[in-house]
Motif scaffolding. Structure first.
Motif, PDB file in Angstrom:
ATOM      1  N   ASP A 150       0.621  -1.260   0.171  1.00  0.00           N
ATOM      2  CA  ASP A 150      -0.038  -0.075   0.867  1.00  0.00           C
ATOM      3  C   ASP A 150       0.986   1.610   0.097  1.00  0.00           C
ATOM      4  OD1 ASP A 150      -1.704   1.507   0.644  1.00  0.00           O
ATOM      5  OD2 ASP A 150      -2.437   1.052   2.133  1.00  0.00           O
ATOM      6  N   ARG A 151       0.887   2.186  -0.976  1.00  0.00           N
ATOM      7  CA  ARG A 151       1.367   3.153  -1.199  1.00  0.00           C
ATOM      8  C   ARG A 151       1.226   4.527   0.189  1.00  0.00           C
ATOM      9  NH1 ARG A 151       4.431   3.343  -5.993  1.00  0.00           N
ATOM     10  NH2 ARG A 151       3.732   1.509  -7.260  1.00  0.00           N
ATOM     11  N   GLY A 152      -0.326   3.765   0.409  1.00  0.00           N
ATOM     12  CA  GLY A 152      -0.131   5.022   2.175  1.00  0.00           C
ATOM     13  C   GLY A 152       0.680   5.402   2.850  1.00  0.00           C
ATOM     14  N   PRO A 153       1.007   5.581   3.403  1.00  0.00           N
ATOM     15  CA  PRO A 153       1.487   6.375   4.848  1.00  0.00           C
ATOM     16  C   PRO A 153       0.441   5.350   5.634  1.00  0.00           C
ATOM     17  CG  PRO A 153      -0.547   8.538   4.706  1.00  0.00           C
ATOM     18  CD  PRO A 153      -0.331   7.750   3.872  1.00  0.00           C
ATOM     19  N   ARG A 154      -0.119   4.509   6.016  1.00  0.00           N
ATOM     20  CA  ARG A 154      -0.456   4.000   6.997  1.00  0.00           C
ATOM     21  C   ARG A 154      -0.014   2.398   7.030  1.00  0.00           C
ATOM     22  NH1 ARG A 154      -7.025   0.739   7.837  1.00  0.00           N
ATOM     23  NH2 ARG A 154      -5.713  -0.301   9.862  1.00  0.00           N
ATOM     24  N   MET A 155       0.204   2.311   5.032  1.00  0.00           N
ATOM     25  CA  MET A 155       1.267   1.340   5.661  1.00  0.00           C
ATOM     26  C   MET A 155       3.341   1.071   5.973  1.00  0.00           C
ATOM     27  SD  MET A 155       1.472  -2.010   4.138  1.00  0.00           S
ATOM     28  CE  MET A 155       3.002  -2.991   3.076  1.00  0.00           C
ATOM     29  N   LEU A 156       3.588   2.194   5.948  1.00  0.00           N
ATOM     30  CA  LEU A 156       4.645   2.790   6.571  1.00  0.00           C
ATOM     31  C   LEU A 156       4.955   2.865   7.833  1.00  0.00           C
ATOM     32  CD1 LEU A 156       7.830   3.519   5.053  1.00  0.00           C
ATOM     33  CD2 LEU A 156       7.094   6.131   5.133  1.00  0.00           C
ATOM     34  N   ARG A 157       3.957   3.418   8.314  1.00  0.00           N
ATOM     35  CA  ARG A 157       3.738   3.500   9.865  1.00  0.00           C
ATOM     36  C   ARG A 157       3.697   2.007  10.149  1.00  0.00           C
ATOM     37  NH1 ARG A 157       0.139   7.680   9.071  1.00  0.00           N
ATOM     38  NH2 ARG A 157      -1.627   6.415   9.175  1.00  0.00           N
ATOM     39  N   HIS A 158       3.037   1.194   9.976  1.00  0.00           N
ATOM     40  CA  HIS A 158       2.927  -0.189  10.288  1.00  0.00           C
ATOM     41  C   HIS A 158       3.927  -0.939   9.987  1.00  0.00           C
ATOM     42  CE1 HIS A 158       1.447  -4.191  10.914  1.00  0.00           C
ATOM     43  NE2 HIS A 158       1.097  -4.509  10.290  1.00  0.00           N
ATOM     44  N   MET A 159       4.941  -0.967   8.971  1.00  0.00           N
ATOM     45  CA  MET A 159       6.026  -1.219   9.173  1.00  0.00           C
ATOM     46  C   MET A 159       7.004  -0.781   9.618  1.00  0.00           C
ATOM     47  SD  MET A 159       7.514  -3.703   6.968  1.00  0.00           S
ATOM     48  CE  MET A 159       6.576  -3.143   4.872  1.00  0.00           C
ATOM     49  N   LEU A 160       6.901   0.191   9.720  1.00  0.00           N
ATOM     50  CA  LEU A 160       8.263   1.094  11.291  1.00  0.00           C
ATOM     51  C   LEU A 160       7.770   0.569  12.350  1.00  0.00           C
ATOM     52  CD1 LEU A 160       8.119   4.847   9.617  1.00  0.00           C
ATOM     53  CD2 LEU A 160      10.456   2.605   9.849  1.00  0.00           C
ATOM     54  N   ASP A 161       6.124   0.897  12.730  1.00  0.00           N
ATOM     55  CA  ASP A 161       6.189   0.038  13.946  1.00  0.00           C
ATOM     56  C   ASP A 161       7.010  -1.766  13.668  1.00  0.00           C
ATOM     57  OD1 ASP A 161       5.039   2.152  14.678  1.00  0.00           O
ATOM     58  OD2 ASP A 161       3.423   1.887  14.565  1.00  0.00           O
ATOM     59  N   LEU A 162       6.785  -2.629  13.170  1.00  0.00           N
ATOM     60  CA  LEU A 162       7.038  -3.840  13.260  1.00  0.00           C
ATOM     61  C   LEU A 162       8.598  -3.579  13.746  1.00  0.00           C
ATOM     62  CD1 LEU A 162       3.983  -5.703  10.419  1.00  0.00           C
ATOM     63  CD2 LEU A 162       4.461  -5.715  13.290  1.00  0.00           C
ATOM     64  N   CYS A 163       9.303  -2.576  12.371  1.00  0.00           N
ATOM     65  CA  CYS A 163      10.746  -2.840  12.434  1.00  0.00           C
ATOM     66  C   CYS A 163      11.087  -2.889  13.875  1.00  0.00           C
ATOM     67  CB  CYS A 163      11.560  -2.001  11.717  1.00  0.00           C
ATOM     68  SG  CYS A 163      11.013  -2.623   9.879  1.00  0.00           S
ATOM     69  N   ARG A 164      10.690  -1.799  14.916  1.00  0.00           N
ATOM     70  CA  ARG A 164      10.823  -0.968  16.634  1.00  0.00           C
ATOM     71  C   ARG A 164      10.588  -2.456  16.873  1.00  0.00           C
ATOM     72  NH1 ARG A 164       9.067   2.222  20.634  1.00  0.00           N
ATOM     73  NH2 ARG A 164       6.492   2.076  19.705  1.00  0.00           N
ATOM     74  N   LEU A 165       9.310  -2.966  17.478  1.00  0.00           N
ATOM     75  CA  LEU A 165       9.052  -4.573  18.080  1.00  0.00           C
ATOM     76  C   LEU A 165      10.529  -5.198  17.458  1.00  0.00           C
ATOM     77  CD1 LEU A 165       7.357  -5.858  19.522  1.00  0.00           C
ATOM     78  CD2 LEU A 165       5.882  -6.553  17.769  1.00  0.00           C
ATOM     79  N   ARG A 166      10.558  -5.909  16.031  1.00  0.00           N
ATOM     80  CA  ARG A 166      11.306  -6.527  16.004  1.00  0.00           C
ATOM     81  C   ARG A 166      12.594  -6.600  16.649  1.00  0.00           C
ATOM     82  NH1 ARG A 166      14.146 -10.116  16.579  1.00  0.00           N
ATOM     83  NH2 ARG A 166      14.442 -11.539  14.794  1.00  0.00           N
ATOM     84  N   THR A 167      13.437  -5.475  16.271  1.00  0.00           N
ATOM     85  CA  THR A 167      14.731  -4.653  16.792  1.00  0.00           C
ATOM     86  C   THR A 167      15.146  -5.389  18.242  1.00  0.00           C
ATOM     87  OG1 THR A 167      14.307  -3.505  14.999  1.00  0.00           O
ATOM     88  CG2 THR A 167      16.448  -2.709  16.904  1.00  0.00           C
ATOM     89  N   ALA A 168      13.734  -4.149  18.655  1.00  0.00           N
ATOM     90  CA  ALA A 168      14.188  -4.465  20.648  1.00  0.00           C
ATOM     91  C   ALA A 168      13.530  -5.895  20.865  1.00  0.00           C
ATOM     92  CB  ALA A 168      12.838  -3.702  20.699  1.00  0.00           C
ATOM     93  N   ARG A 169      13.134  -6.739  20.370  1.00  0.00           N
ATOM     94  CA  ARG A 169      13.031  -7.733  20.631  1.00  0.00           C
ATOM     95  C   ARG A 169      14.257  -8.864  20.088  1.00  0.00           C
ATOM     96  NH1 ARG A 169       8.232 -11.202  17.920  1.00  0.00           N
ATOM     97  NH2 ARG A 169       6.611  -9.993  19.604  1.00  0.00           N
ATOM     98  N   GLY A 170      14.455  -8.788  19.036  1.00  0.00           N
ATOM     99  CA  GLY A 170      16.159  -9.538  19.045  1.00  0.00           C
ATOM    100  C   GLY A 170      16.735  -8.942  19.748  1.00  0.00           C
ATOM    101  N   LEU A 171      16.891  -7.340  20.696  1.00  0.00           N
ATOM    102  CA  LEU A 171      18.401  -7.240  21.142  1.00  0.00           C
ATOM    103  C   LEU A 171      17.712  -7.791  22.941  1.00  0.00           C
ATOM    104  CD1 LEU A 171      18.658  -3.560  20.188  1.00  0.00           C
ATOM    105  CD2 LEU A 171      20.278  -5.019  19.703  1.00  0.00           C
TER     106      LEU A 171
END
Length: 217
Positions: free
Chosen positions: A42-63
């Motif tokens: 989805d080219r809209g901002p909602r998709m990008l925000r969702h992706m960034l939230d998942l990246c933050r969760l995955r990074t914190a969980r991995g650390l």
């Protein structure tokens, strides 16, 4: 207690050699890859925000996982750890607190992968299939769809690249830690955790405050 050894290499510098990893800890690393990356674009901002939230969760969980691998023992209660909701409030504080316990040499492994990704023109083709393939190991269709979503997000949104690279870097170190530990258990010799060559911190857009905090930049 420390569940790894440090070895100085004249060419590569300080190498981290894990001790054998307990089975329950190795299972946590495998499970931590199961992130519900989007399988649509989805080219809209909602998709990008969702992706960034998942990246933050995955990074914190991995650390957080790396902090437990470094001492060879997870905490008893892990229900908070697996919640897939957006990382906020007390759960964020707990996750960030665990991540802050990662020793500097271990965090250096993550930073090596992260700086390499941000400095490489091939990073999108490396990070996307790894994150998607490990998230959907039993479903090739979902893995392929998620790969395209991650890759096109990385390609079209330069401001998302540091976050996607951070998620990939922590995921790779956790998995490669277990591989190195397995080699030690099998052959009795210390095996360093693999990383890509570390580079300087790139001057790129999108290095968000949560990345600076978790990576101690």
């Amino acid at each position: 207690m420390r569940a790894y050894e440090l070895r100085e290499d004249p060419l590569l510098g300080c190498r981290v050699c894990p001790l054998p990893v307990r089975g329950d800890l190795a299972d946590l690393v495998t499970r931590s890859h199961r992130v519900a990356w989007p399988t649509w674009l989805d080219r809209g901002p909602r998709m990008l925000r969702h992706m960034l939230d998942l990246c933050r969760l995955r990074t914190a969980r991995g650390l957080a996982l790396l902090s437990w691998l470094a001492v060879g023992e997870p905490p008893g209660d892990l229900d908070w750890f697996w919640t897939a909701r957006r990382l906020t409030g007390p759960r964020q504080d707990r996750m960030y607190g665990a991540a802050a316990e990662v020793p500097d040499p271990v965090l250096g492994l993550v930073l090596a992968n992260w700086t390499w990704a941000l400095g490489s023109c091939h990073a999108g083709r490396v990070t996307a299939p790894y994150l998607a393939g490990t998230a959907y190991p039993g479903d090739g269709y979902q893995a392929a769809d998620a790969t395209m979503t991650l890759y096109q997000t990385y390609d079209r949104h330069p401001e998302a690249r540091p976050a996607i690279a951070a998620a990939w870097a922590t995921a790779r170190v956790g998995a490669d830690w277990c591989k190195a530990a397995d080699l030690r258990a099998a052959y009795g010799a210390g095996t360093p955790v693999f990383t890509y060559p570390r580079g300087p911190r790139p001057a790129v857009a999108g290095v968000r405050p949560w990345i600076e905090r978790l990576f101690r930049l």
